[in-house]
Design an enzyme around this catalytic site. Structure first.
Site, PDB file in Angstrom:
ATOM      1  N   PRO A 135      41.145  11.647  30.325  1.00 60.17           N
ATOM      2  CA  PRO A 135      42.026  12.588  29.726  1.00 60.17           C
ATOM      3  C   PRO A 135      43.412  11.608  29.159  1.00 60.17           C
ATOM      4  O   PRO A 135      43.738  10.787  29.644  1.00 60.17           O
ATOM      5  CB  PRO A 135      42.728  13.461  30.704  1.00 60.17           C
ATOM      6  CG  PRO A 135      41.723  13.356  31.883  1.00 60.17           C
ATOM      7  CD  PRO A 135      41.128  11.928  31.812  1.00 60.17           C
ATOM      8  N   GLU A 136      43.516  11.879  27.600  1.00 62.13           N
ATOM      9  CA  GLU A 136      44.818  11.357  27.036  1.00 62.13           C
ATOM     10  C   GLU A 136      45.852  12.342  26.718  1.00 62.13           C
ATOM     11  O   GLU A 136      45.591  13.521  27.051  1.00 62.13           O
ATOM     12  CB  GLU A 136      44.320  10.669  25.857  1.00 62.13           C
ATOM     13  CG  GLU A 136      43.101   9.385  26.408  1.00 62.13           C
ATOM     14  CD  GLU A 136      42.569   8.858  25.001  1.00 62.13           C
ATOM     15  OE1 GLU A 136      43.460   8.546  23.948  1.00 62.13           O
ATOM     16  OE2 GLU A 136      41.632   8.396  24.926  1.00 62.13           O
ATOM     17  N   HIS A 146      34.290  17.732  45.470  1.00 60.58           N
ATOM     18  CA  HIS A 146      35.000  16.724  44.992  1.00 60.58           C
ATOM     19  C   HIS A 146      36.670  17.481  44.733  1.00 60.58           C
ATOM     20  O   HIS A 146      37.393  16.986  44.189  1.00 60.58           O
ATOM     21  CB  HIS A 146      34.933  15.836  43.830  1.00 60.58           C
ATOM     22  CG  HIS A 146      33.548  15.135  43.763  1.00 60.58           C
ATOM     23  ND1 HIS A 146      33.291  14.340  44.893  1.00 60.58           N
ATOM     24  CD2 HIS A 146      32.560  15.326  43.463  1.00 60.58           C
ATOM     25  CE1 HIS A 146      32.310  13.829  44.833  1.00 60.58           C
ATOM     26  NE2 HIS A 146      31.576  14.530  43.747  1.00 60.58           N
ATOM     27  N   ARG A 155      35.597  10.668  41.147  1.00 65.26           N
ATOM     28  CA  ARG A 155      36.047   9.279  41.131  1.00 65.26           C
ATOM     29  C   ARG A 155      37.316   9.095  42.059  1.00 65.26           C
ATOM     30  O   ARG A 155      37.545   7.912  42.410  1.00 65.26           O
ATOM     31  CB  ARG A 155      35.913   8.379  40.119  1.00 65.26           C
ATOM     32  CG  ARG A 155      34.521   8.763  39.249  1.00 65.26           C
ATOM     33  CD  ARG A 155      34.410   8.006  38.116  1.00 65.26           C
ATOM     34  NE  ARG A 155      34.589   6.600  38.296  1.00 65.26           N
ATOM     35  CZ  ARG A 155      34.271   5.588  37.413  1.00 65.26           C
ATOM     36  NH1 ARG A 155      34.257   6.066  36.062  1.00 65.26           N
ATOM     37  NH2 ARG A 155      34.503   4.206  37.784  1.00 65.26           N
ATOM     38  N   ARG A 178      56.848  -7.493  18.574  1.00 66.30           N
ATOM     39  CA  ARG A 178      55.667  -7.648  19.588  1.00 66.30           C
ATOM     40  C   ARG A 178      54.684  -8.413  18.832  1.00 66.30           C
ATOM     41  O   ARG A 178      53.941  -8.012  17.968  1.00 66.30           O
ATOM     42  CB  ARG A 178      55.358  -6.398  20.000  1.00 66.30           C
ATOM     43  CG  ARG A 178      56.075  -5.707  20.775  1.00 66.30           C
ATOM     44  CD  ARG A 178      55.557  -4.525  21.766  1.00 66.30           C
ATOM     45  NE  ARG A 178      56.245  -4.264  22.910  1.00 66.30           N
ATOM     46  CZ  ARG A 178      57.508  -3.664  23.050  1.00 66.30           C
ATOM     47  NH1 ARG A 178      58.414  -3.348  21.824  1.00 66.30           N
ATOM     48  NH2 ARG A 178      58.103  -3.491  24.187  1.00 66.30           N
TER      49      ARG A 178
END
Ligand SMILES: [Zn+2]
Length: 285
Positions: A2-3, A93, A113, A157
């Site tokens: 997920p973002e 889970h 996970r 950068r």
């Protein structure tokens, strides 16, 4: 994983359905999910507390409680927050289960996970208790990140654009899918060095970040073939249908029709870009 759009979709679900409710009971199954503190601290910190608000910073969910503490939830790779009727069979889970009052429902943290985390912390001690949160970069949708501010962020950068967009200490919330989609929409090659971007590039990047992340939030995020990202009610997002380069290696570019989507590995991450839209020396720039 997920973002920003997926975490924001979960946040909106929490704001609509969980904020204002009290936690009557907490069960912790897998200690790894609460590794930052302990099962006891999470149970004691949440039991009897009421959720006041649902916030997001980057990919972090932050839920202030009426006790003065805040709950942090990070979904990482496969974490899900799910709201279900009391008594519903818990999926495998389910590592944390909270019983909410009125109407009695359960809020589950499910994570096959177990990279995800649930932490109850004192926001006055964030630098000690959650140091990475204190060091988090600016949210790409924050008002403070104007075009000149973004330009200032990139100007010094010497990093390539793909790893830079993934660096949560610079800009927080973008991961592998949206970095590829944003760079494609902005017509910037993923290996372009940040400090070499001119004003038109930065303006396009800023516009693309807003356009793509906001469109994905409206679509409820992206649910890929593994179906691991779902919203609070178990619903899938639909923004995967609008991906233009991510997961499309070898196919023609949907935007220009001239280029082919290439897949390379940039900073260890699978990266997709169009050979035409994102060629290194673009005549449009
Ligand atoms: Zn193209």
């Amino acid at each position: 994983m997920p973002e920003l759009p997926e975490v924001e979709t979960v946040r909106r679900g929490l704001a609509a359905r969980v904020v204002g409710r009290r936690v009557d009971k907490v069960e912790v199954g897998r200690e790894r999910t609460v590794r930052r503190t302990s099962a006891r601290e999470v149970i004691d910190g949440l039991t009897g507390a009421t959720f006041l608000e649902a916030r997001r910073r980057g990919k972090y969910l932050l839920l202030p409680l009426d006790t003065g503490d805040t709950v942090m939830v990070h979904l990482r790779m496969t974490g899900q927050l799910l709201l279900a009727p009391l008594g519903a069979a818990r999926p495998p889970h389910t590592h944390v289960a909270m019983t909410l009052d009125d109407p009695a429902e359960e809020l589950w943290f499910v994570d096959p996970r177990t990279f995800g985390e649930v932490v109850v912390f004192d926001p006055d001690h964030v630098a000690v208790e959650l140091p990475e949160l204190a060091r988090l970069g600016v949210d790409p949708l924050a008002d403070v990140l104007t075009v000149p501010a973004l330009r200032g962020l990139l100007a010094k950068r010497r990093t390539r654009m793909k790893p830079l967009l993934l660096d949560q200490h610079v800009i927080a919330g973008i991961g592998n899918i949206y970095a590829d989609e944003i760079l494609h929409a902005a017509r910037i090659h993923p290996e372009r060095v940040a400090s070499t971007l001119g004003r038109p590039h930065v303006a396009r990047l800023h516009e693309a970040m807003h356009r793509i992340l906001e469109a994905s939030v409206r679509a409820g995020g992206s649910t890929l073939g593994d179906n691991q990202y779902v919203d609070l009610m178990g619903g899938e997002g639909s923004y995967q249908d609008d991906h233009r380069v991510y997961g499309r290696a070898g196919l023609p570019c949907l935007t220009c029709g001239r280029g082919v989507v290439h897949r390379i590995v940039s900073a260890g991450r699978s990266t997709h870009y169009c050979s035409w839209c994102q060629r290194r020396r673009s005549p449009q720039t």
